[in-house]
Design an enzyme around this catalytic site. Structure first.
Site, PDB file in Angstrom:
ATOM      1  N   GLY A  18       5.387   4.397  -4.991  1.00  0.00           N
ATOM      2  CA  GLY A  18       3.896   4.520  -4.675  1.00  0.00           C
ATOM      3  C   GLY A  18       3.091   5.188  -5.593  1.00  0.00           C
ATOM      4  O   GLY A  18       3.517   6.089  -6.335  1.00  0.00           O
ATOM      5  N   CYS A  19       1.935   4.624  -5.704  1.00  0.00           N
ATOM      6  CA  CYS A  19       0.756   5.736  -6.557  1.00  0.00           C
ATOM      7  C   CYS A  19       0.522   7.130  -5.996  1.00  0.00           C
ATOM      8  O   CYS A  19       0.725   7.796  -7.090  1.00  0.00           O
ATOM      9  CB  CYS A  19      -0.619   4.945  -6.761  1.00  0.00           C
ATOM     10  SG  CYS A  19      -1.444   4.288  -4.990  1.00  0.00           S
TER      11      CYS A  19
END
Length: 337
Positions: free
Chosen positions: A144-145
């Site tokens: 994920g970011c």
């Protein structure tokens, strides 16, 4: 390499197509969209190549060497199974294979995992840390970011075992991180001239992902406080991380530690003394910029990425490069200043 992209009309799919169009070893042979099938991609995003979008059901999986999944969680896992069965290698940009435990996935994502048999095989694709495993993988779970920005900043500390208490993460992301599907809280009139915390404390779905990785690095009790915010900009992500330090560490020794881990990394920028990471250090690039500041026994880390590139599509291409044995910078080196 013949490449297929599922979910090509979304923000991460758009960014991925843009990068792959510049890649010397990759040819996009299909791009899917349930909503926009039979339209050309450049009619939705004028800066992209004139690729005909196809319905996912008609995608020629048997012709693909690699498949990228830019799909929502829950939808990606089934396609991953089909792609692997067809002989393709898969890089999944959703959350479906990031967590190792099916029960944890169900707890945080509200549904039974669609392909639990693949969880043990999936490699968590934080490229700088997992190169060996990524190289031989059939299935890579793109991080994920928020976890990308946080974990790259914390890795040297975790390896040295010098965090001496609960860590607090204050993170802010541009609106593209919420996806392309319209939602009331991402409308312009809600976002402009505003700054909104959401899912703060211990409620955001990226929390178990970060803690799982920290445990794999040897952290016994990595209970984090994580407070994400919606920032009124299109893209970019900045995490400010507060870490209580074990005795004996100062800014000089910490900088030596970070240089030991990250010198020579093409996409890690360790900032100088008194410099703090900003969105401008990272937006438009596959870079993670990291700043260090010591105050009263605590290390304050600032870590900036572009949420659509290093936080999604750029890291996915970096992982593909590792999997096919070409330089990790191929197709994305032009992004790095």
């Amino acid at each position: 390499m013949n490449v297929g992209v599922y979910g090509a009309s979304g923000y991460t799919g758009q960014e991925l197509i843009r990068l792959l169009a510049r890649h010397s070893q990759a040819k996009v042979i299909f791009a899917t969209s349930e909503t926009h099938a039979d339209r050309r991609l450049d009619t939705l995003h004028p800066q992209l190549p004139p690729i005909e979008l196809v319905d996912p059901a008609t995608a020629p999986l048997d012709k693909a060497d690699f498949v990228f999944l830019c799909l929502p969680h829950g939808a990606a896992a089934g396609v991953a199974v089909e792609a692997l069965d067809a002989g393709a290698r898969v890089i999944d940009l959703s959350a479906d294979f990031r967590l190792r435990d099916a029960a944890s996935y169900e707890q945080w994502y509200g549904a039974a995992h669609p392909a639990p048999a693949l969880l043990a095989e999936a490699v968590y694709g934080l490229t700088e840390i997992a190169r060996e495993a990524i190289g031989g993988a059939r299935l890579v779970a793109n991080p994920g970011c928020y976890p990308t920005s946080v974990l790259l900043a914390l890795y040297p500390l975790a390896q040295a075992g010098i965090a001496a208490g609960r860590m607090i993460i204050d993170a802010k992301s541009g609106v593209s991180g919420a996806g392309r599907t319209p939602k009331q809280h991402t409308h312009f009139v809600q976002v402009a001239d505003n700054l909104t915390p959401y899912n703060i404390g211990r409620t955001h779905r990226h929390l178990p992902e970060m803690e799982q990785v920290l445990r794999s690095w040897g952290a016994a009790d990595p209970a984090l406080i994580f407070s994400p915010h919606l920032l009124p900009v299109p893209r970019g992500l900045l995490s400010t991380i507060y870490v209580p330090l074990a005795p004996g560490w100062n800014e000089g020794s910490l900088r030596d530690l970070f240089r030991e881990h990250y010198d020579g990394e093409p996409f890690i920028q360790l900032l100088g003394q008194s410099e703090h990471a900003t969105l401008a250090h990272a937006v438009g690039s596959n870079r993670c910029a990291i700043g260090l500041h010591v105050a009263d026994g605590s290390l304050i880390l600032t870590s900036a990425i572009d949420n659509l590139i290093k936080g999604a599509s750029g890291q996915a291409v970096q992982n593909m490069n590792r999997m096919i044995g070409c330089p990790e910078t191929e197709g994305i080196c032009w992004e790095v200043g």
